[in-house]
Scaffold this motif. Structure first.
Motif, PDB file in Angstrom:
ATOM      1  N   GLU A   1       0.807  -1.221   0.000  1.00 13.48           N
ATOM      2  CA  GLU A   1       0.000   0.000   0.000  1.00 13.48           C
ATOM      3  C   GLU A   1       0.843   1.276   0.000  1.00 13.48           C
ATOM      4  OE1 GLU A   1      -0.507  -2.512   2.177  1.00 13.48           O
ATOM      5  OE2 GLU A   1      -2.243  -3.373   1.139  1.00 13.48           O
ATOM      6  N   GLU A   2       2.118   1.157   0.283  1.00 11.94           N
ATOM      7  CA  GLU A   2       2.953   2.346   0.393  1.00 11.94           C
ATOM      8  C   GLU A   2       3.260   2.952  -0.976  1.00 11.94           C
ATOM      9  OE1 GLU A   2       3.846   4.317   2.522  1.00 11.94           O
ATOM     10  OE2 GLU A   2       4.168   3.394   4.485  1.00 11.94           O
ATOM     11  N   ARG A   3       3.357   4.282  -1.011  1.00 10.90           N
ATOM     12  CA  ARG A   3       3.737   4.995  -2.229  1.00 10.90           C
ATOM     13  C   ARG A   3       5.208   5.399  -2.138  1.00 10.90           C
ATOM     14  NH1 ARG A   3       2.031   9.622  -2.617  1.00 10.90           N
ATOM     15  NH2 ARG A   3       1.152   9.925  -0.525  1.00 10.90           N
ATOM     16  N   ASP A   4       5.958   5.070  -3.165  1.00  9.68           N
ATOM     17  CA  ASP A   4       7.388   5.392  -3.168  1.00  9.68           C
ATOM     18  C   ASP A   4       7.629   6.892  -3.015  1.00  9.68           C
ATOM     19  OD1 ASP A   4       7.536   2.715  -3.678  1.00  9.68           O
ATOM     20  OD2 ASP A   4       8.778   2.874  -5.478  1.00  9.68           O
ATOM     21  N   GLU A   5       6.802   7.704  -3.668  1.00  7.27           N
ATOM     22  CA  GLU A   5       7.007   9.154  -3.650  1.00  7.27           C
ATOM     23  C   GLU A   5       6.926   9.706  -2.232  1.00  7.27           C
ATOM     24  OE1 GLU A   5       4.777   7.577  -5.460  1.00  7.27           O
ATOM     25  OE2 GLU A   5       5.619   7.704  -7.497  1.00  7.27           O
ATOM     26  N   ARG A   6       5.978   9.224  -1.458  1.00  8.25           N
ATOM     27  CA  ARG A   6       5.824   9.707  -0.091  1.00  8.25           C
ATOM     28  C   ARG A   6       7.021   9.303   0.757  1.00  8.25           C
ATOM     29  NH1 ARG A   6       5.046   8.839   4.774  1.00  8.25           N
ATOM     30  NH2 ARG A   6       5.326   6.611   4.449  1.00  8.25           N
ATOM     31  N   ILE A   7       7.467   8.053   0.621  1.00  8.72           N
ATOM     32  CA  ILE A   7       8.603   7.567   1.391  1.00  8.72           C
ATOM     33  C   ILE A   7       9.868   8.354   1.048  1.00  8.72           C
ATOM     34  CG2 ILE A   7      10.064   5.571   1.897  1.00  8.72           C
ATOM     35  CD1 ILE A   7       7.645   3.813   1.142  1.00  8.72           C
TER      36      ILE A   7
ATOM     37  N   ARG B   1      17.330   2.561  -0.514  1.00  6.79           N
ATOM     38  CA  ARG B   1      16.719   1.857  -1.639  1.00  6.79           C
ATOM     39  C   ARG B   1      15.409   1.212  -1.199  1.00  6.79           C
ATOM     40  NH1 ARG B   1      20.368  -2.131  -5.077  1.00  6.79           N
ATOM     41  NH2 ARG B   1      21.254  -0.089  -5.601  1.00  6.79           N
ATOM     42  N   ILE B   2      14.392   1.368  -2.035  1.00 12.97           N
ATOM     43  CA  ILE B   2      13.091   0.742  -1.797  1.00 12.97           C
ATOM     44  C   ILE B   2      13.034  -0.586  -2.542  1.00 12.97           C
ATOM     45  CG2 ILE B   2      10.604   0.932  -2.173  1.00 12.97           C
ATOM     46  CD1 ILE B   2      10.876   3.947  -1.892  1.00 12.97           C
ATOM     47  N   ILE B   3      12.565  -1.616  -1.861  1.00 14.43           N
ATOM     48  CA  ILE B   3      12.400  -2.942  -2.460  1.00 14.43           C
ATOM     49  C   ILE B   3      10.938  -3.356  -2.299  1.00 14.43           C
ATOM     50  CG2 ILE B   3      13.068  -5.378  -2.350  1.00 14.43           C
ATOM     51  CD1 ILE B   3      15.778  -4.479  -1.256  1.00 14.43           C
ATOM     52  N   HIS B   4      10.367  -3.839  -3.401  1.00 11.42           N
ATOM     53  CA  HIS B   4       8.983  -4.328  -3.389  1.00 11.42           C
ATOM     54  C   HIS B   4       9.000  -5.853  -3.492  1.00 11.42           C
ATOM     55  CE1 HIS B   4       7.061  -0.362  -3.858  1.00 11.42           C
ATOM     56  NE2 HIS B   4       8.127  -0.058  -4.583  1.00 11.42           N
ATOM     57  N   PRO B   5       8.966  -6.564  -2.372  1.00 13.86           N
ATOM     58  CA  PRO B   5       8.968  -8.023  -2.438  1.00 13.86           C
ATOM     59  C   PRO B   5       7.681  -8.537  -3.109  1.00 13.86           C
ATOM     60  CG  PRO B   5       9.482  -7.246  -0.223  1.00 13.86           C
ATOM     61  CD  PRO B   5       8.967  -6.076  -0.980  1.00 13.86           C
ATOM     62  N   ASP B   6       7.808  -9.579  -3.906  1.00 17.62           N
ATOM     63  CA  ASP B   6       6.657 -10.148  -4.609  1.00 17.62           C
ATOM     64  C   ASP B   6       6.735 -11.666  -4.524  1.00 17.62           C
ATOM     65  OD1 ASP B   6       4.597 -10.891  -6.248  1.00 17.62           O
ATOM     66  OD2 ASP B   6       5.120  -9.532  -7.883  1.00 17.62           O
ATOM     67  N   ALA B   7       6.115 -12.223  -3.500  1.00 14.05           N
ATOM     68  CA  ALA B   7       6.152 -13.670  -3.292  1.00 14.05           C
ATOM     69  C   ALA B   7       5.430 -14.407  -4.409  1.00 14.05           C
ATOM     70  CB  ALA B   7       5.533 -14.010  -1.937  1.00 14.05           C
ATOM     71  N   SER B   8       4.393 -13.764  -4.960  1.00 17.87           N
ATOM     72  CA  SER B   8       3.654 -14.389  -6.060  1.00 17.87           C
ATOM     73  C   SER B   8       4.558 -14.598  -7.268  1.00 17.87           C
ATOM     74  CB  SER B   8       2.447 -13.527  -6.441  1.00 17.87           C
ATOM     75  OG  SER B   8       1.769 -14.071  -7.554  1.00 17.87           O
ATOM     76  N   ALA B   9       5.365 -13.580  -7.599  1.00 17.31           N
ATOM     77  CA  ALA B   9       6.289 -13.687  -8.735  1.00 17.31           C
ATOM     78  C   ALA B   9       7.342 -14.762  -8.495  1.00 17.31           C
ATOM     79  CB  ALA B   9       6.953 -12.350  -9.002  1.00 17.31           C
ATOM     80  N   ALA B  10       7.646 -15.014  -7.211  1.00 13.59           N
ATOM     81  CA  ALA B  10       8.613 -16.058  -6.865  1.00 13.59           C
ATOM     82  C   ALA B  10       7.962 -17.412  -6.706  1.00 13.59           C
ATOM     83  CB  ALA B  10       9.340 -15.676  -5.579  1.00 13.59           C
ATOM     84  N   GLY B  11       6.647 -17.484  -7.005  1.00 18.28           N
ATOM     85  CA  GLY B  11       5.927 -18.749  -6.897  1.00 18.28           C
ATOM     86  C   GLY B  11       5.817 -19.261  -5.476  1.00 18.28           C
ATOM     87  N   TYR B  12       5.887 -18.325  -4.508  1.00 17.24           N
ATOM     88  CA  TYR B  12       5.841 -18.685  -3.087  1.00 17.24           C
ATOM     89  C   TYR B  12       6.892 -19.745  -2.760  1.00 17.24           C
ATOM     90  CZ  TYR B  12       1.504 -16.073  -3.365  1.00 17.24           C
ATOM     91  OH  TYR B  12       0.581 -15.089  -3.597  1.00 17.24           O
ATOM     92  N   ASP B  13       8.027 -19.602  -3.397  1.00 16.74           N
ATOM     93  CA  ASP B  13       9.154 -20.507  -3.187  1.00 16.74           C
ATOM     94  C   ASP B  13      10.187 -19.802  -2.305  1.00 16.74           C
ATOM     95  OD1 ASP B  13      10.723 -23.050  -4.328  1.00 16.74           O
ATOM     96  OD2 ASP B  13      12.086 -21.327  -4.307  1.00 16.74           O
ATOM     97  N   ALA B  14      10.586 -20.470  -1.249  1.00  7.28           N
ATOM     98  CA  ALA B  14      11.461 -19.847  -0.261  1.00  7.28           C
ATOM     99  C   ALA B  14      12.792 -19.409  -0.862  1.00  7.28           C
ATOM    100  CB  ALA B  14      11.700 -20.804   0.900  1.00  7.28           C
ATOM    101  N   GLU B  15      13.411 -20.280  -1.650  1.00  6.12           N
ATOM    102  CA  GLU B  15      14.720 -19.964  -2.213  1.00  6.12           C
ATOM    103  C   GLU B  15      14.624 -18.844  -3.248  1.00  6.12           C
ATOM    104  OE1 GLU B  15      18.518 -22.297  -4.190  1.00  6.12           O
ATOM    105  OE2 GLU B  15      16.975 -23.386  -3.066  1.00  6.12           O
ATOM    106  N   LYS B  16      13.613 -18.883  -4.097  1.00  5.84           N
ATOM    107  CA  LYS B  16      13.455 -17.844  -5.117  1.00  5.84           C
ATOM    108  C   LYS B  16      13.131 -16.491  -4.479  1.00  5.84           C
ATOM    109  CE  LYS B  16      11.939 -20.903  -8.876  1.00  5.84           C
ATOM    110  NZ  LYS B  16      10.819 -21.248  -9.774  1.00  5.84           N
TER     111      LYS B  16
END
Length: 315
Positions: free
Chosen positions: A167-173, A188-203
């Motif tokens: 929900e966070e906006r990069d511009e505000r941060i 640096r801002i990082i947007h984690p995406d577990a879905s893109a990693a297939g909910y795989d721990a290593e990925k």
């Protein structure tokens, strides 16, 4: 109580109270009466008094905190009936902060934290610290606490990777981080995406590790950024936590995670961290305390208008 000790029965008490009242009024003076409540006649003094306060101790995060309760004031409106105070380096009374009035940090003055919260001291005990936030703490207060922590790390000369919630906006941060001046470039801002990693721990671990600043860095994690993973596949998320904590320890990386107590990600991470802190709100006053390892209770003052975050030990 000592003053009332020699009085027996109600008859001697009435003229005594009348004498006190008349003497104070005739001299346009103020009288402070201190009672521990050991005399049965101290109750009657409550009706005579124009103002009445009670001093006691309340346990907050399993630690005693000194408290003032304003029970009566005939001359002034009572804005905050309950306040807390400390006697360390003199008397200091803490006032509630209206976080709705200043929802954004508008300047940076200073951040004052206890010695045990210094990054160099944290690394001696473990690579990952979790700050668990009680559900009663407002979202604005929690967000400002995280952002003041980021600013403090930047000013100390660290690079900071921030894993943000969806929900966070990069511009505000970035606007808030700009208060760190030239050191804002180390953020640096990082947007984690577990879905893109297939909910795989290593990925998922690789996804985060590839995107972060590697050298002299502290990772600040809003656990809402990992909540989707923790809900969809808690077993794999637990495996991810083991991997990332192991990687942080191996590479001497400090990670500071923040999460509300009701998040799945917070509940799971609590099982693995060696350093656990808690933040709560009692009577509109913020408190923080290290639970693992145990440390004294701190009053947490956050003032976005003045640009100040300060922790003061409750003595």
């Amino acid at each position: 109580d000592a003053m009332l000790f020699g009085i027996k029965g109600n008859e001697p008490l009435r003229p005594f109270l009348q004498l006190i009242y008349s003497s104070v009024k005739s001299k346009s003076s103020s009288l402070i009466i201190i009672s521990e409540g050991t005399s049965p006649y101290s109750e009657q003094l409550k009706f005579l008094a124009d103002a009445l306060i009670s001093l006691d101790v309340k346990r907050v995060l399993e630690y005693p905190a000194r408290r003032i309760r304003i029970l009566k004031d005939r001359d002034y409106k009572i804005e905050h009936q309950t306040l807390y105070y400390t006697l360390g380096n003199g008397l200091r009374i803490f006032q509630p902060v209206d976080f709705n009035k200043y929802s954004e940090i508008i300047k940076l003055n200073y951040v004052k934290i206890p010695d045990h919260a210094e990054p160099s001291n944290i690394m001696k005990l473990g690579s990952t610290v979790l700050t668990e936030i009680d559900e009663e703490v407002s979202y604005v207060a929690a967000r400002q606490y995280i952002e003041f922590t980021i600013l403090d790390y930047l000013l100390r000369g660290y690079n900071v990777n921030y894993l943000v919630s969806p929900e966070e906006r990069d511009e505000r941060i970035l606007k808030v981080v700009s208060l760190a001046g030239e050191k804002a470039k180390n953020f640096r801002i990082i947007h984690p995406d577990a879905s893109a990693a297939g909910y795989d721990a290593e990925k998922f671990t690789d996804q985060i590790w590839r995107n972060r600043i590697q050298n002299n860095a502290i990772d600040v994690i809003n656990l809402e950024s990992e909540e989707d993973f923790a809900v969809k596949d808690p077993v794999s998320f637990e495996l991810f936590l083991k991997k990332i904590i192991e990687a942080n320890t191996k590479n001497n990386v400090l990670a500071h995670a923040f999460g509300y107590a009701d998040l799945n990600a917070t509940r799971i991470e609590k099982k693995y961290v060696k350093l656990l802190r808690k933040i709560t709100v009692v009577d509109d006053i913020l408190f923080a305390r290290s639970i693992k390892p145990p440390a004294p209770l701190m009053q947490l003052q956050i003032d976005a208008e003045r640009g100040v975050m300060e922790m003061t030990e409750m003595i």
